[in-house]
Design a protein around this motif. Structure first.
Motif, PDB file in Angstrom:
ATOM      1  N   PRO A  79       0.788  -1.234   0.000  1.00  0.00           N
ATOM      2  CA  PRO A  79       0.000   0.000   0.000  1.00  0.00           C
ATOM      3  C   PRO A  79       0.826   1.293   0.000  1.00  0.00           C
ATOM      4  O   PRO A  79       0.400   2.289  -0.579  1.00  0.00           O
ATOM      5  CB  PRO A  79      -0.823  -0.120   1.299  1.00  0.00           C
ATOM      6  N   THR A 101      -3.804  -3.192  -2.278  1.00  0.00           N
ATOM      7  CA  THR A 101      -4.897  -2.456  -1.647  1.00  0.00           C
ATOM      8  C   THR A 101      -4.339  -1.242  -0.909  1.00  0.00           C
ATOM      9  O   THR A 101      -3.141  -1.035  -0.839  1.00  0.00           O
ATOM     10  CB  THR A 101      -5.668  -3.360  -0.673  1.00  0.00           C
ATOM     11  N   PRO A 126      -9.410  -5.243  -5.573  1.00  0.00           N
ATOM     12  CA  PRO A 126      -9.020  -5.842  -4.298  1.00  0.00           C
ATOM     13  C   PRO A 126      -8.837  -7.352  -4.382  1.00  0.00           C
ATOM     14  O   PRO A 126      -8.109  -7.930  -3.578  1.00  0.00           O
ATOM     15  CB  PRO A 126     -10.189  -5.488  -3.369  1.00  0.00           C
ATOM     16  N   SER A 164      -9.466  -6.404   5.082  1.00  0.00           N
ATOM     17  CA  SER A 164      -8.906  -6.637   3.753  1.00  0.00           C
ATOM     18  C   SER A 164      -9.646  -5.815   2.703  1.00  0.00           C
ATOM     19  O   SER A 164     -10.790  -5.400   2.903  1.00  0.00           O
ATOM     20  CB  SER A 164      -9.003  -8.120   3.389  1.00  0.00           C
ATOM     21  N   GLY A 165      -8.987  -5.621   1.561  1.00  0.00           N
ATOM     22  CA  GLY A 165      -9.647  -4.926   0.463  1.00  0.00           C
ATOM     23  C   GLY A 165     -10.886  -5.663  -0.015  1.00  0.00           C
ATOM     24  O   GLY A 165     -11.875  -5.044  -0.416  1.00  0.00           O
ATOM     25  N   THR A 166     -10.853  -6.994   0.034  1.00  0.00           N
ATOM     26  CA  THR A 166     -12.015  -7.780  -0.370  1.00  0.00           C
ATOM     27  C   THR A 166     -13.190  -7.532   0.562  1.00  0.00           C
ATOM     28  O   THR A 166     -14.336  -7.389   0.123  1.00  0.00           O
ATOM     29  CB  THR A 166     -11.665  -9.273  -0.393  1.00  0.00           C
ATOM     30  N   LYS A 169     -14.577  -4.071  -0.184  1.00  0.00           N
ATOM     31  CA  LYS A 169     -15.335  -4.089  -1.436  1.00  0.00           C
ATOM     32  C   LYS A 169     -16.669  -4.804  -1.256  1.00  0.00           C
ATOM     33  O   LYS A 169     -17.706  -4.358  -1.781  1.00  0.00           O
ATOM     34  CB  LYS A 169     -14.509  -4.767  -2.532  1.00  0.00           C
ATOM     35  N   TYR A 259     -12.665   0.250 -11.107  1.00  0.00           N
ATOM     36  CA  TYR A 259     -12.412  -0.223  -9.742  1.00  0.00           C
ATOM     37  C   TYR A 259     -13.294  -1.440  -9.495  1.00  0.00           C
ATOM     38  O   TYR A 259     -14.517  -1.340  -9.455  1.00  0.00           O
ATOM     39  CB  TYR A 259     -12.732   0.875  -8.726  1.00  0.00           C
TER      40      TYR A 259
END
Length: 266
Positions: A79, A101, A126, A164-166, A169, A259
């Protein structure tokens, strides 16, 4: 047919090595450059146990972009460097495919504006796992009917960001179709700070960090007399490569930065 020239930054990392291997094994792709700060000046194919490719790993991203003129830069770094890497790629007219991320909403909007001005395709995602994307889509759909939910995500103890980015999202997708409301007892009190996890739009996100864990996420929905769990498990990094491969090829066909990998699966 002209091959797509791909540069890989973070090539010596665990995800970076998988990307290098994927590119070298696809006849429609060509490894243009491999960038890594710690691998030393070795043939990139040595990173993944393949015959020499003629591409020597370098530690200077800007010089690599300038000298090799790739079509796409795949970035699975960290990051704290990914924003600068992505800005550099766009300035050189290279399409970014980013799996790192840590971007803020403002940073994504800035990068999208730059790509629109240059008519340059790109992707920030992500998660590149097709199964994980389906998990997010199914969770979004389920939240219309089960608005009481919590997200639990599991990663190894060396992961830098939480959630987490997941997970973020997933929460964003759910919030597009679910009205905000606070769940649980209105008089609830945490006797240990953070016990209920992070608050997002009325529901909670929990991040588990343990050695020996790779990447899993489940979304748990509760209703009267029933519950529903939607879960995805990743067991190795190679599982992300079909998605990365699709992304590398599709960014050549678009003129904007997207995105979310789910938009490439429609």
């Amino acid at each position: 047919m002209k091959k797509i020239r791909v540069a890989v930054t973070g090539a010596g990392g665990r995800m970076g090595r998988e990307v290098v291997k994927m590119v070298l094994e696809d006849d429609t792709l060509e490894l243009a450059a491999a960038i890594d700060r710690s691998s030393g000046a070795i043939d990139a194919a040595q990173l993944v146990g393949l015959p020499a490719s003629g591409v020597i790993v370098t530690n200077d991203l800007e010089r690599a972009l300038e000298q090799t003129s790739p079509d796409v830069l795949v970035d699975f770094t960290t990051p704290h460097v990914v924003m600068d890497n992505t800005l550099l790629a766009i300035r050189y007219g290279v399409r970014p495919v980013v799996g790192a991320t840590g971007f803020t909403t403002e940073q994504i909007e800035e990068l999208q504006q730059m790509c629109r001005e240059k008519k340059l395709g790109g992707l920030i995602a992500p998660n590149f796992s097709i199964g994980a994307i389906l998990m997010m889509k199914f969770a979004q759909q389920a939240s219309k009917y089960f608005p009481d939910l919590e997200i639990i995500e599991y990663h190894g103890d060396q992961k830098l960001d939480a959630p987490s980015g997941t997970a973020v999202k997933t929460a964003e997708l759910i919030s597009q179709v679910r009205k905000e409301h606070r769940q649980g007892n209105p008089n609830e009190e945490e006797t240990i700070d953070g016990a209920r996890g992070g608050y997002y739009n009325g529901f909670r996100i929990h991040s588990v960090r343990l050695p020996g864990v790779f990447a899993q996420q489940e979304v748990i929905f509760g209703g009267y007399g029933q519950s529903l769990k939607i879960r995805h498990d990743s067991y190795e990094r190679a599982g992300y490569m079909p998605g990365v491969n699709v992304a590398v090829k599709k960014v050549m066909e678009i003129e904007e930065l997207i995105y979310g990998f789910e938009h490439m699966m429609d």
